[in-house]
Enzyme design. Structure first.
Site, PDB file in Angstrom:
ATOM      1  N   ASN A 209     -20.374  -3.780   2.105  1.00 27.11           N
ATOM      2  CA  ASN A 209     -20.737  -2.452   2.578  1.00 27.11           C
ATOM      3  C   ASN A 209     -21.988  -2.024   1.800  1.00 27.11           C
ATOM      4  O   ASN A 209     -22.497  -2.778   0.954  1.00 27.11           O
ATOM      5  CB  ASN A 209     -19.562  -1.464   2.452  1.00 27.11           C
ATOM      6  CG  ASN A 209     -19.134  -1.230   1.010  1.00 27.11           C
ATOM      7  OD1 ASN A 209     -19.920  -1.422   0.082  1.00 27.11           O
ATOM      8  ND2 ASN A 209     -17.899  -0.813   0.823  1.00 27.11           N
TER       9      ASN A 209
ATOM     10  N   GLY B  67     -13.237  -2.240   7.056  1.00 28.90           N
ATOM     11  CA  GLY B  67     -14.103  -3.352   6.637  1.00 28.90           C
ATOM     12  C   GLY B  67     -13.380  -4.690   6.782  1.00 28.90           C
ATOM     13  O   GLY B  67     -13.982  -5.697   7.163  1.00 28.90           O
ATOM     14  N   ASP B  68     -12.091  -4.694   6.497  1.00 25.77           N
ATOM     15  CA  ASP B  68     -11.308  -5.936   6.611  1.00 25.77           C
ATOM     16  C   ASP B  68     -11.205  -6.370   8.073  1.00 25.77           C
ATOM     17  O   ASP B  68     -11.289  -7.559   8.387  1.00 25.77           O
ATOM     18  CB  ASP B  68      -9.900  -5.727   6.033  1.00 25.77           C
ATOM     19  CG  ASP B  68      -9.939  -5.333   4.566  1.00 25.77           C
ATOM     20  OD1 ASP B  68     -10.881  -5.757   3.861  1.00 25.77           O
ATOM     21  OD2 ASP B  68      -9.034  -4.595   4.128  1.00 25.77           O
TER      22      ASP B  68
ATOM     23  N   GLY C 169      -7.111  -9.159   1.270  1.00 25.10           N
ATOM     24  CA  GLY C 169      -6.864 -10.524   1.741  1.00 25.10           C
ATOM     25  C   GLY C 169      -5.953 -10.520   2.946  1.00 25.10           C
ATOM     26  O   GLY C 169      -6.292 -11.066   4.011  1.00 25.10           O
TER      27      GLY C 169
ATOM     28  N   GLY D 169     -20.928   2.001   7.416  1.00 24.33           N
ATOM     29  CA  GLY D 169     -20.046   3.133   7.707  1.00 24.33           C
ATOM     30  C   GLY D 169     -20.287   3.624   9.123  1.00 24.33           C
ATOM     31  O   GLY D 169     -20.352   2.825  10.070  1.00 24.33           O
TER      32      GLY D 169
ATOM     33  N   ASP E 262       0.844  -1.206   0.000  1.00 19.86           N
ATOM     34  CA  ASP E 262       0.000   0.000   0.000  1.00 19.86           C
ATOM     35  C   ASP E 262       0.875   1.250   0.000  1.00 19.86           C
ATOM     36  O   ASP E 262       1.759   1.393   0.848  1.00 19.86           O
ATOM     37  CB  ASP E 262      -0.890   0.026   1.247  1.00 19.86           C
ATOM     38  CG  ASP E 262      -2.074  -0.923   1.149  1.00 19.86           C
ATOM     39  OD1 ASP E 262      -2.286  -1.517   0.077  1.00 19.86           O
ATOM     40  OD2 ASP E 262      -2.786  -1.075   2.162  1.00 19.86           O
TER      41      ASP E 262
ATOM     42  N   THR F 125     -22.084  -3.667   6.416  1.00 17.20           N
ATOM     43  CA  THR F 125     -21.534  -2.569   7.210  1.00 17.20           C
ATOM     44  C   THR F 125     -22.092  -1.260   6.650  1.00 17.20           C
ATOM     45  O   THR F 125     -22.258  -1.106   5.435  1.00 17.20           O
ATOM     46  CB  THR F 125     -19.989  -2.582   7.186  1.00 17.20           C
ATOM     47  OG1 THR F 125     -19.539  -2.556   5.833  1.00 17.20           O
ATOM     48  CG2 THR F 125     -19.432  -3.821   7.870  1.00 17.20           C
TER      49      THR F 125
HETATM   50  O1  RIB Z   1      -9.429  -2.681   2.215  1.00 17.07           O
HETATM   51  C1  RIB Z   1      -8.244  -1.942   2.217  1.00 17.07           C
HETATM   52  C2  RIB Z   1      -7.280  -2.490   1.204  1.00 17.07           C
HETATM   53  O2  RIB Z   1      -7.814  -2.318  -0.087  1.00 17.07           O
HETATM   54  C3  RIB Z   1      -5.935  -1.807   1.178  1.00 17.07           C
HETATM   55  O3  RIB Z   1      -5.019  -2.358   2.098  1.00 17.07           O
HETATM   56  C4  RIB Z   1      -5.518  -1.939  -0.282  1.00 17.07           C
HETATM   57  O4  RIB Z   1      -4.437  -2.785  -0.486  1.00 17.07           O
HETATM   58  C5  RIB Z   1      -6.763  -2.419  -1.018  1.00 17.07           C
HETATM   59  O5  RIB Z   1      -6.672  -3.731  -1.349  1.00 17.07           O
END
Ligand code: RIB
Length: 291
Positions: A178, A241-242, A40, A212, A12, A210
């Site tokens: 979402n 969200g992850d 992931g 927000g 990122d 979700t």
């Molecule tokens: O959900 C966030 C992620 O979305 C980031 O880490 C980026 O790599 C994208 O995949």
């Protein structure tokens, strides 16, 4: 229960901006950071930090060993991650002054999944195990189909949504979406219409949506549960969200009831958004339980 997360690993690249760049415009960024991410990878980190037994499968390029090393440090099994002949996936992420993001993705090694790799990975799992998927890798239809045939519980986070409508969605056991993804999946914008359309189209599936800053909603054909949000100082919403996904399914895999899993996930996501970055800002279970 073992959890397989067959998903992306990204580098990122974060840029803080006053507002997102628009077409034809050049703007300045006030900060730059290279970080660990990918939907992931982030979800594997959250699953592991929430106490689940998680195996990550996927691909990195020659430049991505530090992503694999990071997963190992948080307790994720990385034996099923391969090296592919492309650079690792990466994401260019603009963060504005409200902490909202705007993400540009390059798939790279994430898009080098082969059918042989799927067979090799799934051979390590059995009926009753869970597979967690996002939409940042290729061969999604094959993975969903083979995992379902094996009797695994299939969890899909259809993000990014492009191309998801063509997947064998009737084989999915849990959707985690979402509001935007729910609207695209249902082809409806109004929330109640969205919910009834989704339950009509996928009557045996369970949904987590979700909302927000407005909380989150669990629904299936028999029940509904609303979870309030946990207010916090928003620094960067990337990975929220992850985090929610990882904590929710870790709790579920440990036999916890839906309201407990939703509350835990909402608390964990509130910690993630109060800090900069994706994977590094995902809290441990102890931190979340102490809130
Ligand atoms: O959900 C966030 C992620 O979305 C980031 O880490 C980026 O790599 C994208 O995949």
């Amino acid at each position: 229960m073992k959890i397989l997360n067959f998903g992306s690993l990204n580098i990122d690249l974060f840029y803080h901006v006053e507002r997102f760049a628009s077409a034809g415009e050049t703007i300045n960024s006030t900060t730059y950071q290279k970080n660990i991410g990918g939907k992931g990878l982030n979800q594997s980190v959250a699953l592991a930090r929430a106490g689940a037994q998680v195996y990550h499968a996927g691909n990195v390029g020659q430049d991505g060993q530090f992503l694999v090393d990071f997963l190992q440090t948080v307790g994720v099994n990385t034996d099923l991650i391969s090296t592919a002949p492309l650079p690792s996936g990466n994401a260019v992420i603009q963060i504005d002054t409200r902490g909202e993001n705007c993400i540009l993705l390059y798939g790279g090694a994430n898009h080098c999944v082969t059918e042989e790799q799927i067979d090799h990975v799934l051979a390590h799992f059995e009926a009753g195990d869970m597979v967690v998927l996002q939409n940042e890798i290729n061969q999604m239809s094959e993975i969903i189909t083979h995992a379902h045939q094996k009797g695994m519980t299939v969890v899909l986070n259809p993000s990014p949504f492009a191309g998801c409508a063509h997947l064998p969605l009737q084989l999915v056991d849990y959707f985690i979406v979402n509001q935007h993804e729910a609207a695209q999946l249902a082809e409806q914008n109004e929330q109640e219409a969205m919910i009834s359309t989704l339950l009509q189209r996928f009557p045996r599936a369970k949904f987590v949506m979700t909302l927000g800053g407005d909380g989150s909603l669990y629904f299936d054909s028999a029940t509904r549960h609303f979870q309030k949000p946990y207010p916090t100082n928003v620094v960067d919403t990337t990975g929220a969200g992850d985090t929610f996904t990882g904590f929710f399914f870790a709790a579920l895999s440990q036999g916890k009831p839906i309201p407990y899993a939703m509350e835990l996930a909402a608390k964990a996501a509130s910690v993630t958004i109060s800090q900069q970055g994706a994977a590094p800002s995902i809290p441990t279970l102890d931190t979340v339980l102490s809130l």
